[in-house]
Design an enzyme around this catalytic site. Structure first.
Site, PDB file in Angstrom:
ATOM      1  CD  GLU A 233      -2.736  -1.241   2.438  1.00  0.00           C
ATOM      2  OE1 GLU A 233      -3.544  -2.172   2.485  1.00  0.00           O
ATOM      3  OE2 GLU A 233      -2.624  -0.385   3.334  1.00  0.00           O
TER       4      GLU A 233
ATOM      5  CB  CYS B 224       2.999   7.321   3.023  1.00  0.00           C
ATOM      6  SG  CYS B 224       3.473   6.044   4.199  1.00  0.00           S
TER       7      CYS B 224
ATOM      8  CB  CYS C 158       7.506  -5.280   8.669  1.00  0.00           C
ATOM      9  SG  CYS C 158       8.872  -4.484   9.536  1.00  0.00           S
TER      10      CYS C 158
ATOM     11  CB  CYS D 269       6.482  -3.070  16.168  1.00  0.00           C
ATOM     12  SG  CYS D 269       8.142  -2.598  15.635  1.00  0.00           S
TER      13      CYS D 269
ATOM     14  CB  CYS E 244       3.104  -2.279  13.769  1.00  0.00           C
ATOM     15  SG  CYS E 244       3.228  -2.049  11.993  1.00  0.00           S
TER      16      CYS E 244
ATOM     17  CB  CYS F  18       1.781   5.378  10.322  1.00  0.00           C
ATOM     18  SG  CYS F  18       1.216   6.495  11.586  1.00  0.00           S
TER      19      CYS F  18
HETATM   20  N1  SAH Z   1       9.095   0.453   9.767  1.00  0.00           N
HETATM   21  C1  SAH Z   1       9.366   1.826   9.876  1.00  0.00           C
HETATM   22  C2  SAH Z   1       8.480   2.671   8.998  1.00  0.00           C
HETATM   23  C3  SAH Z   1       7.064   2.240   8.835  1.00  0.00           C
HETATM   24  S1  SAH Z   1       6.040   2.369  10.259  1.00  0.00           S
HETATM   25  C4  SAH Z   1       9.258   2.274  11.314  1.00  0.00           C
HETATM   26  O1  SAH Z   1       8.774   1.514  12.140  1.00  0.00           O
HETATM   27  O2  SAH Z   1       9.700   3.383  11.597  1.00  0.00           O
HETATM   28  C5  SAH Z   1       5.750   4.117  10.322  1.00  0.00           C
HETATM   29  C6  SAH Z   1       5.400   4.655  11.699  1.00  0.00           C
HETATM   30  O3  SAH Z   1       4.128   4.162  12.109  1.00  0.00           O
HETATM   31  C7  SAH Z   1       6.372   4.254  12.802  1.00  0.00           C
HETATM   32  O4  SAH Z   1       6.749   5.388  13.553  1.00  0.00           O
HETATM   33  C8  SAH Z   1       5.569   3.303  13.647  1.00  0.00           C
HETATM   34  O5  SAH Z   1       5.995   3.324  14.985  1.00  0.00           O
HETATM   35  C9  SAH Z   1       4.161   3.862  13.494  1.00  0.00           C
HETATM   36  N2  SAH Z   1       3.097   2.926  13.769  1.00  0.00           N
HETATM   37  C10 SAH Z   1       3.064   1.611  13.518  1.00  0.00           C
HETATM   38  N3  SAH Z   1       1.875   1.092  13.917  1.00  0.00           N
HETATM   39  C11 SAH Z   1       1.152   2.117  14.414  1.00  0.00           C
HETATM   40  C12 SAH Z   1      -0.164   2.238  14.946  1.00  0.00           C
HETATM   41  N4  SAH Z   1      -0.981   1.185  15.015  1.00  0.00           N
HETATM   42  N5  SAH Z   1      -0.580   3.449  15.355  1.00  0.00           N
HETATM   43  C13 SAH Z   1       0.219   4.531  15.226  1.00  0.00           C
HETATM   44  N6  SAH Z   1       1.451   4.490  14.720  1.00  0.00           N
HETATM   45  C14 SAH Z   1       1.917   3.300  14.307  1.00  0.00           C
HETATM   46 FE1  SF4 Z   2       7.796  -2.932  10.886  1.00  0.00          FE
HETATM   47 FE2  SF4 Z   2       5.543  -1.927  11.814  1.00  0.00          FE
HETATM   48 FE3  SF4 Z   2       7.658  -2.103  13.402  1.00  0.00          FE
HETATM   49 FE4  SF4 Z   2       7.651  -0.315  11.400  1.00  0.00          FE
HETATM   50  S1  SF4 Z   2       6.311  -0.321  13.181  1.00  0.00           S
HETATM   51  S2  SF4 Z   2       9.291  -1.722  11.971  1.00  0.00           S
HETATM   52  S3  SF4 Z   2       6.458  -1.462   9.846  1.00  0.00           S
HETATM   53  S4  SF4 Z   2       6.554  -3.836  12.487  1.00  0.00           S
END
Ligand code: SAH
Ligand code: SF4
Length: 364
Positions: free
Chosen positions: A107, A120, A127, A131, A134, A356
């Site tokens: 996406e 974006c 990934c 995390c 996420c 995000c």
């Molecule tokens: N993988 C990279 C970039 C993609 S995620 C990273 O983690 O930085 C982009 C941003 O979205 C990151 O700052 C991550 O912490 C945030 N993010 C992920 N899941 C989220 C959620 N459910 N609510 C708000 N922010 C989220």
């Molecule tokens: Fe991967 Fe989501 Fe963690 Fe970013 S926040 S590193 S996309 S698992």
């Protein structure tokens, strides 16, 4: 500890060859033309045609003689990823789903602002970082995207929204953020190639200052990124300011903890007036307590940075909650009163699951 991100991420299967023209630099386009017995300027025309005109069919290259077009058509296609879904949000942003040539989907999000457009991009399918808050992390890693697949997201979104590229200063500036699916530092080679192509003056010519890469804190990747010049700007997803809590929500912290992460940020070679963005996801009762903000202040105090607070975007089954508005503004105040520059990212596209951390197909 061996984790998925200690291993290289899988690559697209099969020989890319000429089917990945979107990954090619002007030099590679010139080389191809030379092999076909053509003058060098044809290579430049090919690159400009793809990146500036967004031509995706050989028939559109009317600047080429008929016999050259026929020869090129016999050699391969210009494969733009196919958009299979567009979802518009009330705030004006649009989430696009792209089908890649092996059928996997990623996406991208188009976000128009009064004075700029921000795109974006995804850098991987899924990934490896895992995390826990996420949605993309839940998918696991499927594979890296090629540079061409990242360029394809850009060109596909610009074409869909009829963005005009005249090459003149009147063009609405484009910002690129690698903040979609994936950990860009786990796919740095392809991400840097796409950075090179996006910033190339014969293509979109996007200034390096307008391209940002966000990482969860892969320390060796941060060090490697620092060796490139030019390079994208760095954003780091901190999301926790105490090791025990951060390790629970971000497994990467068990390998490179906050002090290792901070050291890597401090040795990152920043340019004059350059800052690092520290992203911080606010999870109710987990990362939004006053003690978390004090930890964040300690982490940030000697780093030239701006802080981006991101209230958690809920997704099904995550088990996390979004803090109340009053808690969000309390966090903001604690940080801002020390003179730090703080913004709260009202994640765009929340109503379409395109914000995000929500970048996963609903049915997955
Ligand atoms: N993988 C990279 C970039 C993609 S995620 C990273 O983690 O930085 C982009 C941003 O979205 C990151 O700052 C991550 O912490 C945030 N993010 C992920 N899941 C989220 C959620 N459910 N609510 C708000 N922010 C989220
Ligand atoms: Fe991967 Fe989501 Fe963690 Fe970013 S926040 S590193 S996309 S698992």
């Amino acid at each position: 500890m061996v984790s998925a991100w200690d291993q290289p991420a899988p690559e697209l299967n099969g020989d890319l060859g000429r089917s990945d023209l979107l990954s090619w630099s002007p030099e590679e386009c010139v080389n191809w033309m030379r092999k076909l017995g053509q003058p060098d300027y044809r290579g430049d025309q090919l690159f400009r045609g793809i990146h500036q005109q967004r031509w995706s069919r050989w028939s559109q290259f009317s600047i080429f003689p008929e016999d050259l077009r026929t020869a090129l058509a016999g050699q391969g296609n210009i494969d733009f990823p196919v958009i299979t879904l567009n979802q518009s949000s009330q705030d004006g942003s649009t989430k696009h789903v792209f089908k890649l040539r092996d059928g996997l989907e990623v996406e991208g999000v188009f976000m128009p602002y009064p004075n700029r457009i921000t795109l974006c991009l995804s850098s991987q399918v899924g990934c490896a970082m895992g995390c826990t808050f996420c949605a993309t992390g839940d998918m696991g890693i499927k594979r890296n995207l090629t540079a061409g697949e990242m360029i394809g997201q850009v060109l596909g979104m610009l074409e869909h929204h009829r963005y005009k590229t005249t090459g003149r200063p009147t063009d609405t500036p484009l910002n690129i953020v690698f903040m979609g699916m994936g950990e860009p530092l786990h796919n740095l080679d392809h991400v840097m190639k796409s950075f090179h192509l996006l910033s190339h003056p014969k293509g979109l010519g996007i200034s390096a200052k307008r391209i940002t890469l966000s990482t969860s804190g892969l320390v060796p990747g941060i060090d490697r990124l620092g060796t490139y010049s030019p390079r994208p700007k760095l954003a780091v997803s901190l999301n926790g300011s105490q090791d025990d809590y951060r390790s629970k929500i971000m497994p990467v912290n068990r390998v490179w903890n906050l002090s290792a992460l901070k050291e890597s940020i401090l040795r990152f070679p920043l340019g004059p007036r350059e800052w690092i963005t520290l992203e911080y996801v606010l999870l109710k009762n987990i990362t939004d307590r006053p003690s978390d903000m004090q930890g964040l202040l300690r982490f940030a105090h000697d780093i030239p940075c701006k802080i981006n607070l991101i209230p958690f975007n809920p997704h099904e089954g995550s088990g996390f909650e979004t803090p109340s508005e009053s808690r969000i503004s309390q966090c903001c105040q604690i940080l801002a009163q020390t003179g730090l520059i703080v913004s709260v990212r009202r994640s765009r596209g929340q109503d379409i699951a395109g914000a995000c951390g929500q970048l996963v197909r609903e049915e997955d």
